[in-house]
Write a protein that holds these residues in place. Sequence first.
Motif, PDB file in Angstrom:
ATOM      1  N   ILE A  12      -6.418  -1.997  -2.630  1.00  0.00           N
ATOM      2  CA  ILE A  12      -5.151  -1.262  -2.690  1.00  0.00           C
ATOM      3  C   ILE A  12      -4.938  -0.542  -1.366  1.00  0.00           C
ATOM      4  O   ILE A  12      -5.651   0.407  -1.042  1.00  0.00           O
ATOM      5  CB  ILE A  12      -5.131  -0.254  -3.854  1.00  0.00           C
ATOM      6  CG1 ILE A  12      -5.381  -0.962  -5.196  1.00  0.00           C
ATOM      7  CG2 ILE A  12      -3.790   0.501  -3.883  1.00  0.00           C
ATOM      8  CD1 ILE A  12      -5.391  -0.032  -6.402  1.00  0.00           C
ATOM      9  N   ASP A  13      -3.993  -1.034  -0.586  1.00  0.00           N
ATOM     10  CA  ASP A  13      -3.696  -0.437   0.718  1.00  0.00           C
ATOM     11  C   ASP A  13      -2.316   0.210   0.701  1.00  0.00           C
ATOM     12  O   ASP A  13      -1.487  -0.087  -0.164  1.00  0.00           O
ATOM     13  CB  ASP A  13      -3.737  -1.510   1.816  1.00  0.00           C
ATOM     14  CG  ASP A  13      -5.145  -2.030   2.069  1.00  0.00           C
ATOM     15  OD1 ASP A  13      -6.058  -1.194   2.238  1.00  0.00           O
ATOM     16  OD2 ASP A  13      -5.339  -3.255   2.091  1.00  0.00           O
ATOM     17  N   LYS A  20      -2.542   5.934  -3.461  1.00  0.00           N
ATOM     18  CA  LYS A  20      -3.608   4.925  -3.518  1.00  0.00           C
ATOM     19  C   LYS A  20      -4.845   5.414  -4.261  1.00  0.00           C
ATOM     20  O   LYS A  20      -5.392   4.715  -5.116  1.00  0.00           O
ATOM     21  CB  LYS A  20      -4.051   4.516  -2.102  1.00  0.00           C
ATOM     22  CG  LYS A  20      -2.976   3.967  -1.205  1.00  0.00           C
ATOM     23  CD  LYS A  20      -3.554   3.537   0.122  1.00  0.00           C
ATOM     24  CE  LYS A  20      -4.243   4.646   0.886  1.00  0.00           C
ATOM     25  NZ  LYS A  20      -3.339   5.691   1.348  1.00  0.00           N
ATOM     26  N   GLY A  21      -5.304   6.623  -3.907  1.00  0.00           N
ATOM     27  CA  GLY A  21      -6.552   7.128  -4.475  1.00  0.00           C
ATOM     28  C   GLY A  21      -6.482   7.301  -5.978  1.00  0.00           C
ATOM     29  O   GLY A  21      -7.376   6.870  -6.713  1.00  0.00           O
ATOM     30  N   ALA A  24      -6.143   3.834  -7.642  1.00  0.00           N
ATOM     31  CA  ALA A  24      -7.408   3.100  -7.576  1.00  0.00           C
ATOM     32  C   ALA A  24      -8.397   3.631  -8.613  1.00  0.00           C
ATOM     33  O   ALA A  24      -9.066   2.862  -9.309  1.00  0.00           O
ATOM     34  CB  ALA A  24      -8.002   3.189  -6.175  1.00  0.00           C
ATOM     35  N   ASP A  37     -13.070   5.043  -2.088  1.00  0.00           N
ATOM     36  CA  ASP A  37     -12.023   5.770  -1.363  1.00  0.00           C
ATOM     37  C   ASP A  37     -12.403   5.694   0.107  1.00  0.00           C
ATOM     38  O   ASP A  37     -13.112   6.548   0.621  1.00  0.00           O
ATOM     39  CB  ASP A  37     -11.960   7.223  -1.847  1.00  0.00           C
ATOM     40  CG  ASP A  37     -10.971   8.065  -1.054  1.00  0.00           C
ATOM     41  OD1 ASP A  37     -10.316   7.531  -0.133  1.00  0.00           O
ATOM     42  OD2 ASP A  37     -10.864   9.272  -1.350  1.00  0.00           O
ATOM     43  N   VAL A 125     -12.694  -1.488  -7.089  1.00  0.00           N
ATOM     44  CA  VAL A 125     -11.318  -1.193  -6.680  1.00  0.00           C
ATOM     45  C   VAL A 125     -11.432  -0.363  -5.402  1.00  0.00           C
ATOM     46  O   VAL A 125     -12.019   0.718  -5.412  1.00  0.00           O
ATOM     47  CB  VAL A 125     -10.539  -0.413  -7.758  1.00  0.00           C
ATOM     48  CG1 VAL A 125      -9.095  -0.192  -7.295  1.00  0.00           C
ATOM     49  CG2 VAL A 125     -10.559  -1.160  -9.086  1.00  0.00           C
ATOM     50  N   ASP A 127      -9.547   1.427  -2.086  1.00  0.00           N
ATOM     51  CA  ASP A 127      -8.270   1.862  -1.525  1.00  0.00           C
ATOM     52  C   ASP A 127      -8.431   2.315  -0.088  1.00  0.00           C
ATOM     53  O   ASP A 127      -9.468   2.838   0.299  1.00  0.00           O
ATOM     54  CB  ASP A 127      -7.635   2.958  -2.395  1.00  0.00           C
ATOM     55  CG  ASP A 127      -8.037   4.369  -2.003  1.00  0.00           C
ATOM     56  OD1 ASP A 127      -7.519   4.872  -0.992  1.00  0.00           O
ATOM     57  OD2 ASP A 127      -8.858   4.964  -2.714  1.00  0.00           O
ATOM     58  N   ARG A 129      -6.431   1.508   4.074  1.00  0.00           N
ATOM     59  CA  ARG A 129      -5.346   0.982   4.891  1.00  0.00           C
ATOM     60  C   ARG A 129      -5.624  -0.440   5.377  1.00  0.00           C
ATOM     61  O   ARG A 129      -4.716  -1.120   5.824  1.00  0.00           O
ATOM     62  CB  ARG A 129      -5.078   1.913   6.085  1.00  0.00           C
ATOM     63  CG  ARG A 129      -4.377   3.202   5.676  1.00  0.00           C
ATOM     64  CD  ARG A 129      -4.352   4.206   6.833  1.00  0.00           C
ATOM     65  NE  ARG A 129      -3.564   5.377   6.491  1.00  0.00           N
ATOM     66  CZ  ARG A 129      -3.967   6.347   5.659  1.00  0.00           C
ATOM     67  NH1 ARG A 129      -5.150   6.269   5.074  1.00  0.00           N
ATOM     68  NH2 ARG A 129      -3.196   7.389   5.412  1.00  0.00           N
ATOM     69  N   LYS A 142      -4.753  -8.261  -3.945  1.00  0.00           N
ATOM     70  CA  LYS A 142      -4.459  -7.278  -2.906  1.00  0.00           C
ATOM     71  C   LYS A 142      -3.117  -6.633  -3.222  1.00  0.00           C
ATOM     72  O   LYS A 142      -2.115  -7.322  -3.406  1.00  0.00           O
ATOM     73  CB  LYS A 142      -4.410  -7.952  -1.529  1.00  0.00           C
ATOM     74  CG  LYS A 142      -5.723  -8.604  -1.140  1.00  0.00           C
ATOM     75  CD  LYS A 142      -5.560  -9.531   0.043  1.00  0.00           C
ATOM     76  CE  LYS A 142      -6.863 -10.273   0.308  1.00  0.00           C
ATOM     77  NZ  LYS A 142      -6.693 -11.347   1.304  1.00  0.00           N
ATOM     78  N   LEU A 145       0.685  -0.701  -1.612  1.00  0.00           N
ATOM     79  CA  LEU A 145       1.431   0.342  -2.314  1.00  0.00           C
ATOM     80  C   LEU A 145       2.306   1.110  -1.333  1.00  0.00           C
ATOM     81  O   LEU A 145       1.802   1.657  -0.344  1.00  0.00           O
ATOM     82  CB  LEU A 145       0.434   1.280  -2.996  1.00  0.00           C
ATOM     83  CG  LEU A 145       0.952   2.284  -4.012  1.00  0.00           C
ATOM     84  CD1 LEU A 145       1.598   1.577  -5.198  1.00  0.00           C
ATOM     85  CD2 LEU A 145      -0.206   3.162  -4.496  1.00  0.00           C
TER      86      LEU A 145
END
Length: 223
Positions: A12-13, A20-21, A24, A37, A125, A127, A129, A142, A145
Amino acid sequence: MTAPARIPVIAIDGPTASGKGTIAMRVAQALGWSVLDSGALYRLTALAVLEQGVDPADESAVAEVAGRLDVSFHNGDVFLRGRDVTQAIREERVGNLASRIAAYGAVREALLGRQRAFRVAPGLVADGRDMGTVVFPDAPLKIFLVADVEARAKRRCKQLKEKGFSANLSGLLEDMRLRDERDRSRANAPLVAAPDAKIVDSSNLSIDETVAVVLGHWSSLVS
């Protein structure tokens, strides 16, 4: 023992404060998987740089700090050298420095193996960039977000105030725009969606709704 490449990853980028956090963590809880994270590792490096008086402009010195981080994660809390820094790494000065040093290739390389080590059964999972583009390019799902910058600034302002920090919306908005530009334009692992990523706009979605969208994508993939 399951080979790492066979352990599923949902990457999750997205930009800062896109949720995201939280997403995730909720998705990982729903699936019974581990969570990474990745941004916390950069924030921990930034905090260590600040506390140790290291010159943030010295890429090799910052990479050395990143390479010898004494960190641990327990039940959502983050520890640096045994000290709980869960709140400290969320301060804006730490976040801004984390964004700057994340542009250093040597720092990213120092943290790459540490991030990949989180890939354990039954799944992960992750998260960040560059989870889907660099760290886990083979992730079967992928997610990229996104949310408009005003919505993200309001979220971050609310989060900070709830945690007892002072926060100024206009200042946060300006910082966020600058950080977005820095993240997108850096030479090393810029913030971009992987070609096969699912774009999810959470601007007008609740946390529960966003989690449902991600889980829906996963369900359709494995059904």
